[in-house]
Design a protein around this motif. Structure first.
Motif, short mmCIF file in Angstrom:
data_model
loop_
_atom_site.label_atom_id
_atom_site.label_comp_id
_atom_site.label_asym_id
_atom_site.label_seq_id
_atom_site.Cartn_x
_atom_site.Cartn_y
_atom_site.Cartn_z
N ASP A 134 -5.36 -7.60 -7.02
CA ASP A 134 -4.04 -8.11 -6.67
C ASP A 134 -3.05 -7.01 -6.39
OD1 ASP A 134 -4.66 -10.70 -6.71
OD2 ASP A 134 -3.56 -11.22 -8.54
N ALA A 135 -2.91 -6.09 -7.34
CA ALA A 135 -1.94 -5.01 -7.19
C ALA A 135 -2.31 -4.16 -5.98
CB ALA A 135 -1.93 -4.14 -8.45
N TYR A 136 -3.61 -3.91 -5.88
CA TYR A 136 -4.16 -3.04 -4.86
C TYR A 136 -3.95 -3.64 -3.47
CZ TYR A 136 -8.00 0.12 -3.52
OH TYR A 136 -8.78 1.10 -3.00
N ASP A 137 -4.16 -4.94 -3.35
CA ASP A 137 -4.05 -5.59 -2.04
C ASP A 137 -2.61 -5.79 -1.61
OD1 ASP A 137 -6.75 -5.64 -1.87
OD2 ASP A 137 -6.98 -7.75 -2.44
N LYS A 138 -1.67 -5.68 -2.56
CA LYS A 138 -0.25 -5.88 -2.22
C LYS A 138 0.36 -4.64 -1.59
CE LYS A 138 1.24 -9.41 -5.48
NZ LYS A 138 0.69 -9.31 -6.85
N VAL A 153 -4.45 4.25 -0.32
CA VAL A 153 -4.09 3.93 -1.70
C VAL A 153 -5.38 4.00 -2.52
CG1 VAL A 153 -4.30 1.40 -1.35
CG2 VAL A 153 -2.96 2.30 -3.27
N THR A 154 -5.29 4.57 -3.73
CA THR A 154 -6.47 4.72 -4.56
C THR A 154 -6.21 4.16 -5.96
OG1 THR A 154 -5.81 6.89 -5.40
CG2 THR A 154 -7.17 6.86 -3.41
N ASP A 155 -7.28 3.69 -6.57
CA ASP A 155 -7.22 3.36 -7.99
C ASP A 155 -7.44 4.65 -8.78
OD1 ASP A 155 -9.96 3.90 -7.93
OD2 ASP A 155 -10.54 1.80 -8.02
N ALA A 156 -7.39 4.55 -10.11
CA ALA A 156 -7.46 5.75 -10.95
C ALA A 156 -8.79 6.48 -10.77
CB ALA A 156 -7.25 5.37 -12.42
N ASN A 157 -9.89 5.75 -10.59
CA ASN A 157 -11.19 6.40 -10.42
C ASN A 157 -11.26 7.18 -9.12
OD1 ASN A 157 -12.25 5.52 -12.83
ND2 ASN A 157 -13.08 3.64 -11.94
N LEU A 209 -1.80 3.20 -9.44
CA LEU A 209 -2.28 3.41 -8.07
C LEU A 209 -1.65 4.69 -7.53
CD1 LEU A 209 -1.93 -0.21 -6.64
CD2 LEU A 209 -3.98 0.88 -7.59
N SER A 210 -2.39 5.39 -6.67
CA SER A 210 -1.88 6.64 -6.09
C SER A 210 -2.02 6.58 -4.58
CB SER A 210 -2.70 7.83 -6.59
OG SER A 210 -2.64 7.90 -8.00
N LEU A 211 -1.24 7.43 -3.92
CA LEU A 211 -1.31 7.55 -2.45
C LEU A 211 -1.83 8.93 -2.09
CD1 LEU A 211 2.20 6.11 -1.56
CD2 LEU A 211 0.01 4.96 -1.24
N GLY A 221 -13.25 3.20 -3.82
CA GLY A 221 -12.04 2.87 -4.55
C GLY A 221 -10.77 3.23 -3.81
N ALA A 222 -10.91 3.65 -2.54
CA ALA A 222 -9.72 3.95 -1.73
C ALA A 222 -9.63 2.95 -0.59
CB ALA A 222 -9.80 5.37 -1.17
N ARG A 223 -8.43 2.53 -0.27
CA ARG A 223 -8.23 1.61 0.85
C ARG A 223 -7.24 2.24 1.83
NH1 ARG A 223 -4.70 -2.73 2.12
NH2 ARG A 223 -3.60 -2.68 0.15
N ARG A 224 -7.62 2.27 3.10
CA ARG A 224 -6.74 2.86 4.11
C ARG A 224 -5.61 1.90 4.44
NH1 ARG A 224 -9.88 5.31 8.77
NH2 ARG A 224 -10.15 3.18 9.46
N LEU A 225 -4.38 2.41 4.36
CA LEU A 225 -3.20 1.59 4.64
C LEU A 225 -2.75 1.74 6.08
CD1 LEU A 225 -1.06 2.44 1.48
CD2 LEU A 225 -2.50 0.42 1.84
N ALA A 226 -2.88 2.93 6.62
CA ALA A 226 -2.37 3.19 7.96
C ALA A 226 -3.06 4.42 8.52
CB ALA A 226 -0.85 3.41 7.94
N ARG A 227 -3.12 4.52 9.84
CA ARG A 227 -3.79 5.64 10.47
C ARG A 227 -3.10 5.94 11.80
NH1 ARG A 227 -10.04 7.14 11.46
NH2 ARG A 227 -9.92 7.46 13.70
N VAL A 228 -2.92 7.23 12.09
CA VAL A 228 -2.36 7.67 13.37
C VAL A 228 -3.46 8.41 14.12
CG1 VAL A 228 -0.58 9.04 14.51
CG2 VAL A 228 -0.08 7.92 12.33
#
Length: 136
Positions: free
Chosen positions: A10-14, A91-95, A45-47, A121-128
């Protein structure tokens, strides 16, 4: 443990993020100013920014920390890429955060940054896309 992963998802997908700079197809210097906006970032969560070329990505050590207005701005140094490349915000989780730090530590110790094909455990939010380094 099902509950824990659901909460994380939930947190991650938001989390949502975008780039203000660079713009697609920019010719950039070896120090690349990256900035943008991120919303929904929760504690834990980290960026991270990563340079991507082909199937490979290289996380950059600059921490991405949004300000009170959800804006972030980070210079990234890149001098190894020869062809067109992209820069992405993850965005990444702690692992995943720990994995990236360990990868960076090993690279700094050995001077060799191995090519990654993804970060669990990482999800790409945006890419240029379509960035090129200007000739020296």
């Amino acid at each position: 443990s099902h509950f824990k992963s659901a909460a994380r998802t939930d947190a991650y997908d938001k989390v949502a993020g975008s780039f203000t700079e660079p713009r697609p197809n920019d010719v950039v210097g070896r120090t690349l100013q990256c900035s943008g906006v991120v919303t929904g970032l929760e504690p834990g969560l980290s960026l991270w920014l990563a340079v991507e070329a082909g199937d490979f990505l290289w996380p950059k050590e600059s921490r991405v920390l949004p300000d009170a207005a959800n804006q972030w701005s980070v210079p990234v140094f890149e001098d190894g890429v020869t062809d067109e490349f992209a820069v992405s915000l993850y965005v990444t989780d702690a692992n995943a955060d720990r994995r990236i730090r360990a990868w960076l530590d090993a690279g700094q110790r050995t001077g060799k940054f191995t090519e990654l094909r993804g970060i669990p455990g990482a999800r790409r939010l945006a890419r240029v896309d379509g960035l090129r380094l200007s000739p020296r």
